[in-house]
Write a protein that holds these residues in place. Structure first.
Motif, PDB file in Angstrom:
ATOM      1  N   LEU B  41       5.362 -39.810 -25.274  1.00 10.19           N
ATOM      2  CA  LEU B  41       4.431 -38.998 -24.484  1.00 10.19           C
ATOM      3  C   LEU B  41       5.017 -37.613 -24.228  1.00 10.19           C
ATOM      4  O   LEU B  41       4.315 -36.603 -24.300  1.00 10.19           O
ATOM      5  CB  LEU B  41       4.100 -39.697 -23.158  1.00 10.19           C
ATOM      6  CG  LEU B  41       3.070 -38.966 -22.282  1.00 10.19           C
ATOM      7  CD1 LEU B  41       1.730 -38.830 -23.003  1.00 10.19           C
ATOM      8  CD2 LEU B  41       2.862 -39.695 -20.949  1.00 10.19           C
ATOM      9  N   ARG B  42       6.321 -37.578 -23.940  1.00 11.08           N
ATOM     10  CA  ARG B  42       6.947 -36.268 -23.725  1.00 11.08           C
ATOM     11  C   ARG B  42       6.847 -35.415 -24.986  1.00 11.08           C
ATOM     12  O   ARG B  42       6.581 -34.208 -24.919  1.00 11.08           O
ATOM     13  CB  ARG B  42       8.417 -36.438 -23.312  1.00 11.08           C
ATOM     14  CG  ARG B  42       8.570 -36.867 -21.864  1.00 11.08           C
ATOM     15  CD  ARG B  42       9.926 -36.525 -21.275  1.00 11.08           C
ATOM     16  NE  ARG B  42      11.019 -37.254 -21.841  1.00 11.08           N
ATOM     17  CZ  ARG B  42      11.999 -37.810 -21.126  1.00 11.08           C
ATOM     18  NH1 ARG B  42      11.984 -37.736 -19.793  1.00 11.08           N
ATOM     19  NH2 ARG B  42      12.984 -38.430 -21.699  1.00 11.08           N
ATOM     20  N   LEU B  43       7.036 -36.062 -26.120  1.00 11.97           N
ATOM     21  CA  LEU B  43       6.923 -35.320 -27.382  1.00 11.97           C
ATOM     22  C   LEU B  43       5.530 -34.702 -27.500  1.00 11.97           C
ATOM     23  O   LEU B  43       5.377 -33.522 -27.859  1.00 11.97           O
ATOM     24  CB  LEU B  43       7.201 -36.276 -28.547  1.00 11.97           C
ATOM     25  CG  LEU B  43       7.482 -35.655 -29.907  1.00 11.97           C
ATOM     26  CD1 LEU B  43       8.740 -34.800 -29.863  1.00 11.97           C
ATOM     27  CD2 LEU B  43       7.632 -36.740 -30.971  1.00 11.97           C
ATOM     28  N   THR B 106      13.500 -32.108 -28.525  1.00 16.07           N
ATOM     29  CA  THR B 106      14.664 -32.758 -29.130  1.00 16.07           C
ATOM     30  C   THR B 106      15.113 -33.959 -28.307  1.00 16.07           C
ATOM     31  O   THR B 106      15.884 -34.784 -28.790  1.00 16.07           O
ATOM     32  CB  THR B 106      15.851 -31.781 -29.231  1.00 16.07           C
ATOM     33  OG1 THR B 106      16.269 -31.432 -27.900  1.00 16.07           O
ATOM     34  CG2 THR B 106      15.479 -30.533 -30.005  1.00 16.07           C
ATOM     35  N   GLY B 107      14.674 -34.026 -27.059  1.00 14.47           N
ATOM     36  CA  GLY B 107      15.074 -35.130 -26.190  1.00 14.47           C
ATOM     37  C   GLY B 107      16.360 -34.866 -25.435  1.00 14.47           C
ATOM     38  O   GLY B 107      16.777 -35.650 -24.594  1.00 14.47           O
ATOM     39  N   ARG B 108      16.993 -33.750 -25.715  1.00 18.97           N
ATOM     40  CA  ARG B 108      18.240 -33.428 -25.017  1.00 18.97           C
ATOM     41  C   ARG B 108      17.942 -32.846 -23.639  1.00 18.97           C
ATOM     42  O   ARG B 108      16.899 -32.231 -23.444  1.00 18.97           O
ATOM     43  CB  ARG B 108      19.047 -32.404 -25.820  1.00 18.97           C
ATOM     44  CG  ARG B 108      19.563 -32.941 -27.132  1.00 18.97           C
ATOM     45  CD  ARG B 108      20.253 -31.843 -27.930  1.00 18.97           C
ATOM     46  NE  ARG B 108      20.532 -32.299 -29.283  1.00 18.97           N
ATOM     47  CZ  ARG B 108      21.588 -33.013 -29.625  1.00 18.97           C
ATOM     48  NH1 ARG B 108      22.473 -33.368 -28.716  1.00 18.97           N
ATOM     49  NH2 ARG B 108      21.770 -33.403 -30.874  1.00 18.97           N
ATOM     50  N   ALA B 109      18.876 -33.030 -22.740  1.00 18.48           N
ATOM     51  CA  ALA B 109      18.776 -32.489 -21.362  1.00 18.48           C
ATOM     52  C   ALA B 109      17.343 -32.585 -20.845  1.00 18.48           C
ATOM     53  O   ALA B 109      16.715 -31.569 -20.508  1.00 18.48           O
ATOM     54  CB  ALA B 109      19.252 -31.043 -21.341  1.00 18.48           C
ATOM     55  N   PRO B 110      16.795 -33.790 -20.785  1.00 21.14           N
ATOM     56  CA  PRO B 110      15.355 -33.913 -20.513  1.00 21.14           C
ATOM     57  C   PRO B 110      14.921 -33.356 -19.168  1.00 21.14           C
ATOM     58  O   PRO B 110      13.818 -32.836 -19.044  1.00 21.14           O
ATOM     59  CB  PRO B 110      15.113 -35.431 -20.583  1.00 21.14           C
ATOM     60  CG  PRO B 110      16.444 -36.054 -20.383  1.00 21.14           C
ATOM     61  CD  PRO B 110      17.443 -35.094 -20.953  1.00 21.14           C
ATOM     62  N   ALA B 153      16.907 -39.710 -19.662  1.00 14.38           N
ATOM     63  CA  ALA B 153      17.021 -39.909 -21.111  1.00 14.38           C
ATOM     64  C   ALA B 153      16.115 -41.026 -21.598  1.00 14.38           C
ATOM     65  O   ALA B 153      16.011 -42.082 -20.987  1.00 14.38           O
ATOM     66  CB  ALA B 153      18.473 -40.219 -21.468  1.00 14.38           C
ATOM     67  N   ALA B 154      15.427 -40.756 -22.686  1.00 15.31           N
ATOM     68  CA  ALA B 154      14.576 -41.758 -23.341  1.00 15.31           C
ATOM     69  C   ALA B 154      14.470 -41.356 -24.802  1.00 15.31           C
ATOM     70  O   ALA B 154      14.317 -40.164 -25.100  1.00 15.31           O
ATOM     71  CB  ALA B 154      13.201 -41.804 -22.692  1.00 15.31           C
ATOM     72  N   HIS B 155      14.563 -42.348 -25.674  1.00 12.83           N
ATOM     73  CA  HIS B 155      14.545 -42.045 -27.101  1.00 12.83           C
ATOM     74  C   HIS B 155      13.326 -42.679 -27.759  1.00 12.83           C
ATOM     75  O   HIS B 155      12.797 -43.668 -27.270  1.00 12.83           O
ATOM     76  CB  HIS B 155      15.825 -42.537 -27.765  1.00 12.83           C
ATOM     77  CG  HIS B 155      17.048 -42.077 -27.031  1.00 12.83           C
ATOM     78  ND1 HIS B 155      17.457 -40.762 -27.043  1.00 12.83           N
ATOM     79  CD2 HIS B 155      17.911 -42.732 -26.214  1.00 12.83           C
ATOM     80  CE1 HIS B 155      18.535 -40.625 -26.285  1.00 12.83           C
ATOM     81  NE2 HIS B 155      18.827 -41.813 -25.764  1.00 12.83           N
ATOM     82  N   LEU B 156      12.943 -42.098 -28.872  1.00 13.18           N
ATOM     83  CA  LEU B 156      11.718 -42.575 -29.521  1.00 13.18           C
ATOM     84  C   LEU B 156      11.824 -44.036 -29.950  1.00 13.18           C
ATOM     85  O   LEU B 156      10.830 -44.738 -30.035  1.00 13.18           O
ATOM     86  CB  LEU B 156      11.402 -41.687 -30.734  1.00 13.18           C
ATOM     87  CG  LEU B 156      11.118 -40.214 -30.397  1.00 13.18           C
ATOM     88  CD1 LEU B 156      10.905 -39.402 -31.665  1.00 13.18           C
ATOM     89  CD2 LEU B 156       9.903 -40.088 -29.481  1.00 13.18           C
ATOM     90  N   SER B 157      13.033 -44.475 -30.232  1.00 12.98           N
ATOM     91  CA  SER B 157      13.193 -45.876 -30.642  1.00 12.98           C
ATOM     92  C   SER B 157      13.902 -46.686 -29.552  1.00 12.98           C
ATOM     93  O   SER B 157      14.494 -47.724 -29.837  1.00 12.98           O
ATOM     94  CB  SER B 157      13.975 -45.938 -31.950  1.00 12.98           C
ATOM     95  OG  SER B 157      15.208 -45.269 -31.788  1.00 12.98           O
ATOM     96  N   ASP B 158      13.829 -46.201 -28.344  1.00 15.48           N
ATOM     97  CA  ASP B 158      14.481 -46.852 -27.205  1.00 15.48           C
ATOM     98  C   ASP B 158      13.891 -48.249 -27.004  1.00 15.48           C
ATOM     99  O   ASP B 158      12.679 -48.414 -26.997  1.00 15.48           O
ATOM    100  CB  ASP B 158      14.233 -46.006 -25.949  1.00 15.48           C
ATOM    101  CG  ASP B 158      15.419 -46.027 -25.005  1.00 15.48           C
ATOM    102  OD1 ASP B 158      15.941 -47.127 -24.797  1.00 15.48           O
ATOM    103  OD2 ASP B 158      15.807 -44.955 -24.512  1.00 15.48           O
ATOM    104  N   ARG B 159      14.737 -49.237 -26.842  1.00 18.00           N
ATOM    105  CA  ARG B 159      14.224 -50.594 -26.635  1.00 18.00           C
ATOM    106  C   ARG B 159      14.304 -50.990 -25.168  1.00 18.00           C
ATOM    107  O   ARG B 159      13.932 -52.102 -24.805  1.00 18.00           O
ATOM    108  CB  ARG B 159      15.017 -51.590 -27.482  1.00 18.00           C
ATOM    109  CG  ARG B 159      14.964 -51.268 -28.960  1.00 18.00           C
ATOM    110  CD  ARG B 159      15.787 -52.263 -29.745  1.00 18.00           C
ATOM    111  NE  ARG B 159      15.030 -53.448 -30.029  1.00 18.00           N
ATOM    112  CZ  ARG B 159      14.448 -53.698 -31.197  1.00 18.00           C
ATOM    113  NH1 ARG B 159      14.538 -52.829 -32.167  1.00 18.00           N
ATOM    114  NH2 ARG B 159      13.777 -54.809 -31.386  1.00 18.00           N
TER     115      ARG B 159
END
Lengths: 181, 317
Positions: B41-43, B106-110, B153-159
């Motif tokens: 969603l952030r993307l 980029t997901g850095r320093a969200p 922090a949250a990643h696109l493939s975060d489980r």
């Protein structure tokens, strides 16, 4: 940030539809929950109050009033039109009222009609803005604000009965004046 | 199969020892959501910011060229002493939005990049709105910009799942639906109950109609029927939160269709709001699903493991 919470490794509890590995769930601390709930409460109060008693100046808590006014099916649709003259084209001609021509759009100009009524000389600032935004074009030496009305009957517009009423004018040699209300 | 009531405490992972029991509302507000969904969603949100300030809603920058006499400060600007726009200020907030949003993607320093994006975008909107006309569809997007960074922090493939993610998603959902309900409140407040019988939409078609809608001017009852339907749908919109997940998503689909029809008829789209509505959808499953479909199209054997959803269905309202 208070999402320091406790990381919990929980066994899958969803009928075996996830991979068989353990899953981490990040919990929030009581403080983390409290301030978030507070934010929701503040936002709720702001948006509800804005909708009930606020106006556009309350943005972002202004009411969601797009298409909210009640228009009579037998009234008239009125829009502002901008007409200008230049030294080489002395007759009034219509120009678009938008941001990249005069730095304002039509609704903004319509909303500031009281300002123009009070100080019609502000029309010269539209010519100034146009000179800044489209310097390659000839500078306007006359600016006239016109209200265009299209009557409606039963919600159907009668375009042939459309009329124009000049509201205010500024010219380089004649100054500014209000012509209508 | 899930509904608001599916997020009861015993459906979530067990609470750590020593934690107090959670009420139903608290469990609903702070549900443990997939972190990957927030990342997706952030993307979408940050990509939208770039598209928005460069193309969709870029013209506010021309207020920098307008004479300050036209500046009409909003309450927010009065409180904070925000000055009239200049070309430099308008361009700085616009390009600041672009730069920070691209960096945030980029997901850095969200948190830092997310709030920097929020500051620039909000200021740019302020510049657009402080000259006599407010676009009423853009306030809800602030909630997404301000609260999504709180997840961290949250990643696109975060489980992993996270209550902070659940809260942010829920807040965005609540705000998105509130816009419908509060739009109905505004219609009743400003237009009165007779709004449904008025020529409001007919006027909109006169001003901004298209070939898709102009024929409707000759059938005024149709436009009034639309107004009845719209007000009813807006007033009932909060019901979405008590629907089963499958129906929630159908309702979201119906709202998207409504916005598509509106755009076709009067070329108005509430773009930021359309992004907000994504918070109802399992975004983290979209890419794996698209990959599987692509593989199938190419006739490949689909890896059994790839069939496994990243996040289990049924717990993600």
């Amino acid at each position: 940030m208070t999402q320091t919470g406790v990381a919990v490794r929980a066994a899958d509890g969803d009928g075996g539809r996830t991979p068989s590995t353990t899953r981490t769930t990040l919990r929030l601390s009581a403080v983390g929950r409290a301030w978030r709930a507070g934010v929701v409460a503040v936002l709720a109060v702001g948006f509800v109050a804005g909708s009930l008693v606020g106006d556009d100046h309350w943005w972002p808590f202004s009411p969601w009033r797009m298409f909210s006014t009640s228009s009579s099916p037998d009234g008239a649709v009125r829009v502002f039109v901008l007409e200008v003259t230049t030294p080489n084209e002395p007759g009034w001609r219509e120009v678009p009222i938008n941001l990249w021509v005069v730095g304002l759009n039509r609704a903004e100009l319509e909303g500031r009609w009281p300002l123009v009524q009070e100080r019609p000389e502000v029309l010269v600032t539209l010519a100034d803005a146009h000179a800044r935004l489209e310097p390659e074009q000839e500078r306007w030496d006359g600016v006239r604000l016109v209200r265009r009305s299209t009557p409606m009957a039963g919600g159907v517009p009668d375009r042939e009965a459309t009329t124009d009423q000049p509201l205010a004018v500024w010219t380089a040699d004649g100054g500014a004046q209000v012509l209508g209300s | 199969m899930s509904s608001a009531t599916d997020h009861r405490p015993d459906d979530a992972s067990p609470a750590p020892a020593g934690r107090p029991g959670r009420g139903r509302l608290s469990a609903w507000l702070f549900w443990d959501a997939p972190l990957a969904r927030v990342a997706w969603l952030r993307l979408a949100v940050y990509a939208f910011v770039v598209v928005d300030v460069l193309w969709l809603h870029s013209t506010g920058r021309y207020h920098g060229a307008a004479d300050p006499v036209w500046y009409s400060p909003l309450v927010l600007g009065d409180w904070l002493g925000v000055p009239a726009a200049t070309v430099l200020l308008a361009e700085a907030t616009r390009w600041g939005s672009v730069a920070f949003a691209l960096a945030a993607m980029t997901g850095r320093a969200p948190r830092m990049l997310g709030w920097a994006t929020a500051l620039c975008w909000i200021w740019f909107q302020y510049i657009a709105f402080a000259y006599g006309k407010v676009d009423h569809d853009r306030a809800d997007f602030l909630v997404a910009l301000l609260l999504l960074p709180t997840v961290g922090a949250a990643h696109l493939s975060d489980r992993r799942r996270s209550e902070a993610a659940g809260f942010a998603l829920r807040a965005v959902q609540l705000m998105a639906i509130a816009t419908y309900f509060l739009a109905a409140v505004a219609k009743i407040r400003f237009g009165g109950w007779e709004w449904v019988q008025s020529a409001t939409i007919a006027r909109a078609v006169v001003r901004r109609g298209t070939v898709v809608s102009e024929w409707m001017l000759d059938v005024p009852w149709l436009l009034q029927a639309f107004q009845w339907g719209l007000l009813g749908a807006e007033l009932l919109s909060p019901v979405i939160f008590v629907l089963a997940l499958r129906w929630q998503r159908r309702v979201v689909g119906a709202w998207y269709l409504f916005h598509l029809a509106t755009y076709a008829a009067i070329t108005i789209a509430f773009w930021p709001h359309l992004v907000m509505m994504l918070a109802f959808l399992p975004l983290e499953r979209a890419l794996p699903a698209a990959r599987r479909r692509w593989d199938r199209l190419r006739g490949r054997e689909v890896d059994r493991g790839a069939r496994q959803p990243l996040v289990a269905p049924g717990r993600d309202g």
